[in-house]
Write an enzyme that holds these catalytic residues in place. Structure first.
Site, PDB file in Angstrom:
ATOM      1  N   LYS A  60      -0.090 -25.867  13.037  1.00  0.00           N
ATOM      2  CA  LYS A  60       0.200 -26.973  12.356  1.00  0.00           C
ATOM      3  C   LYS A  60      -0.042 -28.559  13.402  1.00  0.00           C
ATOM      4  CE  LYS A  60       4.226 -25.334   9.458  1.00  0.00           C
ATOM      5  NZ  LYS A  60       5.734 -24.642   9.538  1.00  0.00           N
ATOM      6  N   ASP A  95       8.727 -31.844   5.944  1.00  0.00           N
ATOM      7  CA  ASP A  95       9.269 -30.544   5.086  1.00  0.00           C
ATOM      8  C   ASP A  95       9.629 -30.581   3.251  1.00  0.00           C
ATOM      9  OD1 ASP A  95       8.432 -28.356   5.841  1.00  0.00           O
ATOM     10  OD2 ASP A  95       9.738 -27.911   7.522  1.00  0.00           O
ATOM     11  N   GLN A 139      11.211 -26.409  13.293  1.00  0.00           N
ATOM     12  CA  GLN A 139      10.858 -24.694  11.904  1.00  0.00           C
ATOM     13  C   GLN A 139      11.592 -24.011  12.148  1.00  0.00           C
ATOM     14  OE1 GLN A 139       7.181 -23.681  11.181  1.00  0.00           O
ATOM     15  NE2 GLN A 139       7.386 -22.454  10.783  1.00  0.00           N
TER      16      GLN A 139
END
Ligand code: NAP
Length: 287
Positions: free
Chosen positions: A54, A121, A98
């Site tokens: 990412k 997200d 995460q």
């Protein structure tokens, strides 16, 4: 029949290039670069790889990234305090924590703590609610990536019978909603589903997101079906496998995504799209 491959690696590169061009256009108009904060808690080795990918993608798009690595022993209170600081930081447009988190941290509380306008997200109840209602918002990255793959491949969803294997909050459920909005008739299967092979056999479009290597058998799949494999499973020999028995299924499907190189890179590309979208929504001149 041998299925054509849906090349997620190639399509994700196109998306990242487009994000980069839009970020450059922002610079030319005197606007700041979007900023993404990535928080990793503990030392999970898969998380380390995902976060690295990412951050690399941010670099390619000229998106500013702010990496926060905190020890597994961090308390929930301290993690929420970090998120609060990021919520208030004007240079940060997107916040990604995460998953998975250590057991002593309630991941729902962490998701709830993120400002929904920075929830790149797309997991916050506000954004899931907007997805449910078919309203614009930050969409969960993996289902968004699957929709982009289907659109870019020229696959029509309207009217198709779609079977989704898995009902998690991050993949299966939002995937079902995306496909429903696009005009598919959806069946969502899970561990309590009876006669799962029969359900798969009815599907024009199968999305497998179970986390079970090679689970979907070739004999289950209707000839000509489109098969999207979301699964990422690490085998004992270190290689990666999807949730679909790729070699057998490709003999019957019309289109199929490989693992790796299918949905995985699209998740990262969608994250960058979401970060740019979050930055644009926060521009002073956005209405
Ligand atoms: P998850 O939270 O573990 O959910 C798995 C789902 O599969 C659950 O709904 C479960 O049913 C269902 N399931 C498990 N075994 C089953 C069985 N034998 N028959 C029918 N249904 C079954 O997993 P997830 O986070 O959604 O991830 C799924 C897979 O996608 C994993 O391999 C993960 O690594 C991968 N993934 C990939 C990406 C990407 O970027 N490509 C992103 C996210 C996840 P119940 O609800 O009844 O337990």
């Amino acid at each position: 029949m041998t299925a054509q491959l849906i090349d997620g690696k190639h399509i994700s590169q196109q998306i990242i290039e487009q994000v980069k061009l839009r970020v450059e256009a922002r610079h030319e108009r005197g606007k700041r670069a979007p900023g993404l904060a990535v928080v990793r808690v503990g030392e999970d080795s898969a998380s380390r790889i995902y976060v690295r990918n990412k951050l690399k993608a941010c670099e390619r798009c000229q998106v500013n990234s702010f990496s926060h690595e905190v020890p597994a022993s961090t308390s929930q209170q301290d993690l929420l305090a970090l998120i609060d600081r990021l919520n208030r930081d004007p240079a940060v447009d997107g916040i990604l924590v995460q998953l998975p988190l250590p057991d002593h941290i309630d991941s729902d509380a962490v998701t709830d703590g993120i400002d929904p306008s920075k929830d790149v997200d797309g997991f916050h109840p506000y954004n899931i609610g907007r997805l449910m209602l078919g309203l614009a918002g930050l969409r969960p990255c993996t289902p968004r990536g699957v929709m982009t793959l289907l659109q870019r491949t020229g696959i029509t969803i309207d009217g198709k019978d779609a079977v989704i294997l898995g009902r998690s909050n991050i993949v299966g459920r939002p995937m079902a909603l995306e496909l429903l909005h696009a005009g598919a008739t959806i069946t969502v299967c899970h561990s309590r589903t009876r006669d799962l092979p029969e359900k798969v056999a009815q599907a024009d479009l199968v999305v497998a997101a179970l986390g079970k290597p090679h689970f979907v058998q070739g004999s289950w799949v209707k000839y000509g079906a489109i098969v999207i494999d979301v699964g990422i499973n690490r085998l004992n020999d270190g290689s990666l496998a999807g949730d679909v028995d790729f070699e057998a299924v490709r003999q019957r499907a019309s289109w199929i995504t490989p693992v790796p190189g299918g949905v995985g890179p699209m998740t990262v590309a969608s994250l960058l799209e979401n970060t740019l979208q979050a930055a644009e929504n926060r521009d002073p001149d956005s209405s």
